[in-house]
Design a protein around this motif. Sequence first.
Motif, short mmCIF file in Angstrom:
data_model
loop_
_atom_site.label_atom_id
_atom_site.label_comp_id
_atom_site.label_asym_id
_atom_site.label_seq_id
_atom_site.Cartn_x
_atom_site.Cartn_y
_atom_site.Cartn_z
N THR A 199 0.64 -1.25 0.19
CA THR A 199 -0.29 0.09 0.34
C THR A 199 0.95 1.68 0.05
O THR A 199 1.62 1.60 0.81
N ILE A 200 1.08 1.80 -1.52
CA ILE A 200 1.50 3.51 -1.09
C ILE A 200 0.75 4.23 -0.42
O ILE A 200 -0.39 4.61 -0.89
N LYS A 289 11.17 5.30 -7.19
CA LYS A 289 9.87 4.19 -7.65
C LYS A 289 8.72 4.34 -7.84
O LYS A 289 7.96 4.14 -8.74
N VAL A 290 8.09 5.18 -6.38
CA VAL A 290 6.43 5.38 -6.24
C VAL A 290 6.70 6.72 -5.27
O VAL A 290 5.48 7.03 -5.45
N TYR A 291 7.73 7.62 -6.00
CA TYR A 291 7.16 9.33 -6.15
C TYR A 291 6.78 9.86 -7.26
O TYR A 291 6.54 10.51 -7.93
N ASP A 292 8.55 9.99 -7.02
CA ASP A 292 9.43 10.59 -8.58
C ASP A 292 8.53 9.99 -9.47
O ASP A 292 8.03 11.26 -10.85
N TYR A 293 8.95 8.94 -10.15
CA TYR A 293 8.31 8.72 -11.00
C TYR A 293 6.90 9.24 -11.29
O TYR A 293 6.36 9.54 -12.86
N LYS A 294 6.09 8.71 -10.69
CA LYS A 294 4.68 8.94 -11.00
C LYS A 294 4.33 10.62 -10.63
O LYS A 294 3.46 10.73 -11.84
N LYS A 295 5.22 11.31 -10.40
CA LYS A 295 4.97 12.62 -10.47
C LYS A 295 4.98 13.00 -11.58
O LYS A 295 4.36 14.04 -12.16
N SER A 317 13.89 -6.68 1.75
CA SER A 317 12.01 -5.83 1.52
C SER A 317 11.76 -4.90 0.70
O SER A 317 11.60 -4.25 2.06
N PHE A 318 12.10 -4.50 -0.37
CA PHE A 318 11.53 -3.38 -1.15
C PHE A 318 9.82 -3.11 -0.39
O PHE A 318 9.97 -2.07 -0.05
N SER A 319 9.04 -3.92 -0.29
CA SER A 319 7.86 -3.97 -0.26
C SER A 319 7.60 -3.58 1.08
O SER A 319 6.87 -2.66 1.34
N ASN A 320 8.54 -4.27 1.87
CA ASN A 320 8.20 -4.59 4.42
C ASN A 320 8.39 -2.24 3.65
O ASN A 320 8.17 -1.76 4.32
N CYS A 321 9.32 -2.11 2.88
CA CYS A 321 9.63 -0.84 2.64
C CYS A 321 9.08 0.26 2.68
O CYS A 321 9.09 0.75 3.42
N VAL A 322 7.78 0.13 1.68
CA VAL A 322 6.73 0.87 0.92
C VAL A 322 5.90 1.08 2.26
O VAL A 322 5.37 1.93 2.49
N ASN A 323 5.72 -0.68 2.39
CA ASN A 323 4.95 -0.58 3.42
C ASN A 323 4.37 0.22 4.74
O ASN A 323 4.16 0.45 5.28
N LYS A 324 6.40 0.15 5.39
CA LYS A 324 6.47 1.39 6.09
C LYS A 324 6.39 2.93 6.51
O LYS A 324 5.97 3.22 6.74
N LEU A 325 5.96 2.72 4.76
CA LEU A 325 6.26 4.64 4.54
C LEU A 325 4.71 5.01 5.19
O LEU A 325 4.98 6.85 5.43
N ASN A 326 3.94 4.63 5.57
CA ASN A 326 1.97 4.81 5.65
C ASN A 326 2.14 5.51 7.30
O ASN A 326 1.66 6.15 7.45
N ASP A 327 2.88 4.41 8.36
CA ASP A 327 3.43 5.11 9.40
C ASP A 327 3.99 6.14 9.96
O ASP A 327 3.96 6.98 10.35
N GLU A 328 5.45 5.69 8.86
CA GLU A 328 6.52 7.14 9.14
C GLU A 328 5.63 8.46 8.64
O GLU A 328 6.31 9.57 9.09
N VAL A 329 4.40 8.37 6.73
CA VAL A 329 4.47 9.80 6.68
C VAL A 329 3.44 9.83 7.90
O VAL A 329 3.70 11.54 7.55
N LYS A 330 3.11 9.55 8.44
CA LYS A 330 1.73 10.27 9.66
C LYS A 330 3.01 10.40 10.36
O LYS A 330 2.73 12.12 11.38
N GLU A 331 4.07 9.95 10.98
CA GLU A 331 5.53 10.64 12.36
C GLU A 331 5.83 11.98 11.12
O GLU A 331 6.30 13.20 12.66
N VAL A 332 6.52 12.17 10.11
CA VAL A 332 7.07 13.00 9.65
C VAL A 332 6.03 14.46 9.77
O VAL A 332 6.29 15.74 9.50
N ARG A 333 4.77 14.26 9.70
CA ARG A 333 3.61 15.53 9.46
C ARG A 333 3.72 16.08 11.45
O ARG A 333 3.23 15.94 11.94
#
Length: 333
Positions: A199-200, A289-295, A317-333
């Motif tokens: 989940t991105i 892979k999941v932000y710059d290119y899509k932008k 694991s790349f997939s695990n790293c991407v999934n970690k972003l969900n919690d991290e996005v909340k932390e940095v805001r």
Amino acid sequence: MGFSMNTYDFNMVLKELKKKYKIYAPKLLKGKGTFSDTDMVRYGEIGRIEEIEFNKKSYFSPKEVIFPITQTLFYFTEDEIIEPKVDEKGILIFLRSCDIHAVKRLDEIYLKNGQEDPYYKRLREKVKFVLMECENSFENCFCVSMGTNKTDNYSLFVKTRDENVLVQCKDETFKKYFKNENSERVSPRFVESNETKVTIPKGLDTSIFKSEMWKEYSSRCIACGRCNTVCGTCSCFTMQDIFYKDNKNTGERRRVWASCQIDGFTTVAGGHEFRENKGQRMRFKVMHKVYDYKKRFGYYMCVGCGRCDDACPEYISFSNCVNKLNDEVKEVR
């Protein structure tokens, strides 16, 4: 339109096709794995359907057929530049849906990114796809999450069933090769779910750069670059000038795959290196892979093939790293 035939007849079709095409498919290479007693599935030229490995995921992607690991761009002398001859044959590649989507990403980079790359274009124009079916998901795949589990961008679809070969022919160019075969309704089945899900996060932006999560990869990553070399969408390269021993004023210019994860990739004049820290490199790769290119292009670069997870010797694991972003996005805001 679909056809059914035995393996002998299909091999006769391949024999005829090889007069006009080089045919590449995943092959099982005995004893060629990471260790001496292991095997590897990798792309190579084939002449018989028995050579094709339908049931295992290839270690490398098929990108090395149209974007070679080492490619001579031109030869040079003191006063002349000569481009290498290109084989006149077309190229047929047996590949899966995610890899067809991966080629689309390479096309975007090399053909639609402001300037066409003539060396890539010259090979790419010769390519036609033969779809291979994924009846079940392979380990570490997350193509469904990335929306790359299905495609209609192929000329032929080929699958085996017992002692028979089933073929769906979408390209009129190839129908003449099957005119004497039995007609049958044939269509591919696509994977509908993966064990690995990604989940991105919505609202992902550069504020994630401040996250502490990237420090983990500074200690775990060994900067081997395997994740880049097996990836179907990584497109970075470096240049090499090779000078011949008998005349140092002659040689050839090559481009060679490069990796954003290895030492020296971002070294500039004066010896300064951007992203010297391995956590920073991981951050760059993931966000590309999941932000710059899509932008830039409107869709994700990663196709969810899972090869990076398969290849990493440190079990990152790349997939695990991407999934970690969900919690991290909340932390940095």
